[in-house]
Motif scaffolding. Structure first.
Motif, short mmCIF file in Angstrom:
data_model
loop_
_atom_site.label_atom_id
_atom_site.label_comp_id
_atom_site.label_asym_id
_atom_site.label_seq_id
_atom_site.Cartn_x
_atom_site.Cartn_y
_atom_site.Cartn_z
N VAL A 187 0.86 -1.19 0.00
CA VAL A 187 0.00 0.00 0.00
C VAL A 187 0.89 1.24 0.00
CG1 VAL A 187 -1.71 1.33 1.27
CG2 VAL A 187 -1.87 -1.17 1.22
N ALA A 188 0.77 2.06 -1.02
CA ALA A 188 1.57 3.29 -1.12
C ALA A 188 0.63 4.47 -1.36
CB ALA A 188 2.56 3.18 -2.28
N VAL A 189 0.62 5.41 -0.40
CA VAL A 189 -0.26 6.58 -0.51
C VAL A 189 0.59 7.83 -0.36
CG1 VAL A 189 -2.25 7.79 0.42
CG2 VAL A 189 -2.21 5.28 0.44
N GLY A 190 0.73 8.60 -1.42
CA GLY A 190 1.55 9.80 -1.40
C GLY A 190 2.48 9.83 -2.59
N ASN A 191 2.78 10.99 -3.09
CA ASN A 191 3.69 11.11 -4.23
C ASN A 191 5.05 10.48 -3.91
OD1 ASN A 191 1.65 12.51 -5.44
ND2 ASN A 191 2.67 14.50 -5.38
N TYR A 192 5.53 9.66 -4.83
CA TYR A 192 6.85 9.00 -4.75
C TYR A 192 6.97 8.01 -3.58
CZ TYR A 192 7.85 12.85 -7.91
OH TYR A 192 7.80 13.76 -8.95
N THR A 193 5.88 7.51 -3.07
CA THR A 193 5.97 6.49 -2.03
C THR A 193 6.28 5.12 -2.65
OG1 THR A 193 3.55 6.22 -2.15
CG2 THR A 193 4.41 7.60 -0.40
N LEU A 194 7.16 4.40 -2.01
CA LEU A 194 7.56 3.06 -2.45
C LEU A 194 7.88 3.02 -3.96
CD1 LEU A 194 5.05 0.76 -0.50
CD2 LEU A 194 7.43 1.23 0.05
N ASP A 195 8.48 4.07 -4.47
CA ASP A 195 8.67 4.16 -5.91
C ASP A 195 9.93 3.47 -6.42
OD1 ASP A 195 10.11 6.17 -4.60
OD2 ASP A 195 10.17 7.44 -6.38
N ALA A 196 10.65 2.77 -5.53
CA ALA A 196 11.81 1.98 -5.97
C ALA A 196 11.58 0.49 -5.71
CB ALA A 196 13.08 2.44 -5.24
N LEU A 197 10.40 0.13 -5.23
CA LEU A 197 10.11 -1.24 -4.83
C LEU A 197 10.27 -2.21 -5.99
CD1 LEU A 197 8.49 -2.55 -2.12
CD2 LEU A 197 7.01 -3.20 -3.99
N THR A 198 10.88 -3.36 -5.70
CA THR A 198 11.00 -4.42 -6.71
C THR A 198 10.22 -5.66 -6.26
OG1 THR A 198 13.12 -5.13 -5.72
CG2 THR A 198 13.22 -3.61 -7.60
N SER A 199 10.75 -6.40 -5.29
CA SER A 199 10.09 -7.63 -4.88
C SER A 199 9.56 -7.60 -3.45
CB SER A 199 11.05 -8.82 -5.04
OG SER A 199 12.20 -8.64 -4.22
N GLY A 200 9.64 -6.47 -2.78
CA GLY A 200 9.15 -6.38 -1.41
C GLY A 200 7.65 -6.58 -1.33
N ASP A 201 7.21 -7.24 -0.26
CA ASP A 201 5.78 -7.52 -0.05
C ASP A 201 5.30 -6.91 1.26
OD1 ASP A 201 5.66 -9.16 -2.35
OD2 ASP A 201 6.32 -10.90 -1.20
N ASN A 202 4.00 -6.71 1.35
CA ASN A 202 3.33 -6.35 2.60
C ASN A 202 3.86 -5.06 3.24
OD1 ASN A 202 3.47 -9.65 2.60
ND2 ASN A 202 1.51 -8.87 3.29
N ASN A 203 4.23 -4.09 2.43
CA ASN A 203 4.67 -2.81 2.95
C ASN A 203 3.52 -1.80 2.91
OD1 ASN A 203 7.73 -3.16 3.26
ND2 ASN A 203 7.40 -3.85 1.15
N VAL A 204 3.47 -0.93 3.92
CA VAL A 204 2.50 0.17 3.94
C VAL A 204 3.28 1.47 4.09
CG1 VAL A 204 0.58 1.24 5.15
CG2 VAL A 204 0.68 -1.26 4.95
N ALA A 205 3.14 2.38 3.14
CA ALA A 205 3.83 3.66 3.19
C ALA A 205 2.83 4.78 2.90
CB ALA A 205 4.97 3.71 2.19
N VAL A 206 2.72 5.72 3.82
CA VAL A 206 1.77 6.83 3.68
C VAL A 206 2.52 8.14 3.94
CG1 VAL A 206 -0.37 7.85 4.49
CG2 VAL A 206 -0.14 5.37 4.44
N GLY A 207 2.56 9.03 2.95
CA GLY A 207 3.25 10.30 3.11
C GLY A 207 4.21 10.54 1.97
N TYR A 208 4.42 11.79 1.63
CA TYR A 208 5.31 12.13 0.52
C TYR A 208 6.67 11.46 0.69
CZ TYR A 208 8.09 14.98 -2.67
OH TYR A 208 8.94 15.40 -3.67
N SER A 209 7.10 10.69 -0.26
CA SER A 209 8.38 9.98 -0.35
C SER A 209 8.61 8.98 0.79
CB SER A 209 9.56 10.96 -0.42
OG SER A 209 9.85 11.54 0.82
N ALA A 210 7.57 8.60 1.49
CA ALA A 210 7.73 7.56 2.52
C ALA A 210 8.18 6.26 1.86
CB ALA A 210 6.42 7.35 3.27
N GLY A 211 9.22 5.65 2.41
CA GLY A 211 9.71 4.39 1.87
C GLY A 211 10.18 4.48 0.43
N THR A 212 10.65 5.65 0.04
CA THR A 212 10.99 5.87 -1.37
C THR A 212 12.14 5.02 -1.87
OG1 THR A 212 11.48 7.61 -3.00
CG2 THR A 212 12.58 7.79 -0.87
N ALA A 213 12.98 4.48 -0.97
CA ALA A 213 14.13 3.67 -1.41
C ALA A 213 13.93 2.18 -1.18
CB ALA A 213 15.39 4.13 -0.68
N VAL A 214 12.81 1.77 -0.61
CA VAL A 214 12.58 0.35 -0.33
C VAL A 214 12.58 -0.44 -1.63
CG1 VAL A 214 10.94 -1.37 0.53
CG2 VAL A 214 11.28 0.76 1.78
#
Length: 372
Positions: A174-201
């Protein structure tokens, strides 16, 4: 009352109705059989296209066979449709490649354009869900949101470029916010809410990140909980940390795991320390490499460079300047509040008790201002 009069119809009437410039009128119904002003309309067909309509540049589809309850508006929409049902596509090339997919909704140019037989996907925005081919139950809202996944299922992305990286296997995110989780490849079950939250995961999984820049340096870390602006923002691969508060655990962590930081700027200088628990504004802000410390209180253990282990420090500004002391119990407002304590195994209980202690070992001080 207004009146429309037709003086002349040049075409001949017949059992097939009256045909005028590609429009057939028969028995109170209207059928459009050709292009009008560059727009082609494919109306419902009781057998192959029941309860459906397509308005596009050419109204072309695949070989239809009972493809029902579909609505398409836009150039190249439904160009490959065969048996898919209950699909809605609005925008140039939206659901362009769809053949047999069911219950998909695409709004925006190139939204879900490559989806072939995926089901129950929703994409709103230019290029939203663009790469999906057979994935199911994905939701993408925002330009280029969830743009790359092809066969993955059950991802939700809301925001410009949210989950917009080269996803390859990642699901249930779940990614809510501009550029959230935008590098994700094979990660599962992540929740990121907020501008650029988890942007490198990338491959990290089961992380919960809420707040602008929360966990923004995480890459392969797992089981991280970061709530607050820039919380847990300074480490990449470490696991099992919890940070709640602005910049909590926000320093350059290098190996520190199993830590709990609750409070703005708490534990924000930690590097390799493990299993520490801090609660309070700037609590444990001085802790760097120490392990298994419990620090509770406003600015407790805030100023020194604390490397000691197994200390219990409770109270406002308690143990304020501690450095290498270990196995100490310090309880009380400003207890050991001014001394630079390096001693071990001391018990100091009481407001301002042992205020100036430095190198003492195995002392017991109990009472207000004790030992001063």
């Amino acid at each position: 009352m207004s009146e429309i009069r037709v003086d002349t119809i040049s075409e001949k009437t017949s059992a097939n109705g009256v045909a005028v410039d590609g429009v057939t009128l028969k028995d109170g119904g209207i059928t459009i059989t050709s292009t009008i002003n560059g727009i082609a309309i494919k109306p419902a067909d009781g057998t192959n296209f029941p309860n459906s309509i397509l308005i596009s540049n050419d109204a072309n589809t695949g070989t239809l066979n009972d493809a029902g309850l579909n609505t398409g508006i836009g150039d190249n929409v439904f160009d490959a449709l065969t048996t898919g049902d209950q699909n809605t596509a609005i925008g140039a090339s939206a659901l362009d490649d769809l053949t047999t997919g069911l219950r998909n909704t695409a709004v925006g140019s190139f939204a879900l354009t490559k989806t072939i037989d995926g089901d129950d996907n929703i994409a709103v925005g230019d290029n939203a869900g663009d790469g999906n081919t057979t994935g199911n139950r994905n939701i993408s809202v925002g330009r280029a949101a969830l743009v790359s996944p092809d066969t993955e299922n059950d991802n939700l992305a809301i925001g410009h470029n949210a989950l917009g990286g080269s996803v390859a296997g990642g699901e249930l995110n779940v990614a809510v916010g501009n550029y959230t989780l935008d590098a994700l490849t094979s990660g599962d079950n992540n929740v990121a809410v907020g501008y650029s939250a988890g942007t490198a995961v990338t491959t990290g999984h089961r992380n919960t990140l809420m707040g602008q820049g929360a966990g923004e340096a995480l890459t392969t870390a797992t089981h991280t909980v970061a709530i607050g602006n820039a919380a847990a923002s300074g480490y990449d691969t470490e696991t099992e940390n919890l940070a709640i508060g602005h910049a909590a655990l926000g320093g350059s962590v290098a190996g520190g795991e199993f830590n709990i930081a609750i409070g703005n700027n708490s534990l924000d200088a930690l590097t390799s320390g493990d299993k520490n628990t801090t609660v309070g504004y700037e609590a444990g802000s001085a802790l760097t490499t120490g392990d298994e410390n419990v620090i509770i209180g406003h600015k407790a253990a805030r100023t020194g460079v604390l490397t000691g282990n197994n200390n219990v420090i409770m109270g406002e500004s308690a143990g304020l300047n501690m450095t290498s002391g270990a196995d100490n119990v310090i309880i009380g407002k400003t207890a050991v509040g001014t001394g630079v304590l390096t001693g071990n195994e001391n018990v100091v209980i009481g407001g301002a008790a042992g205020a100036s202690m430095t190198s003492g070992t195995k002392h017991v001080l109990i009472g207000f201002n004790a030992g001063n």
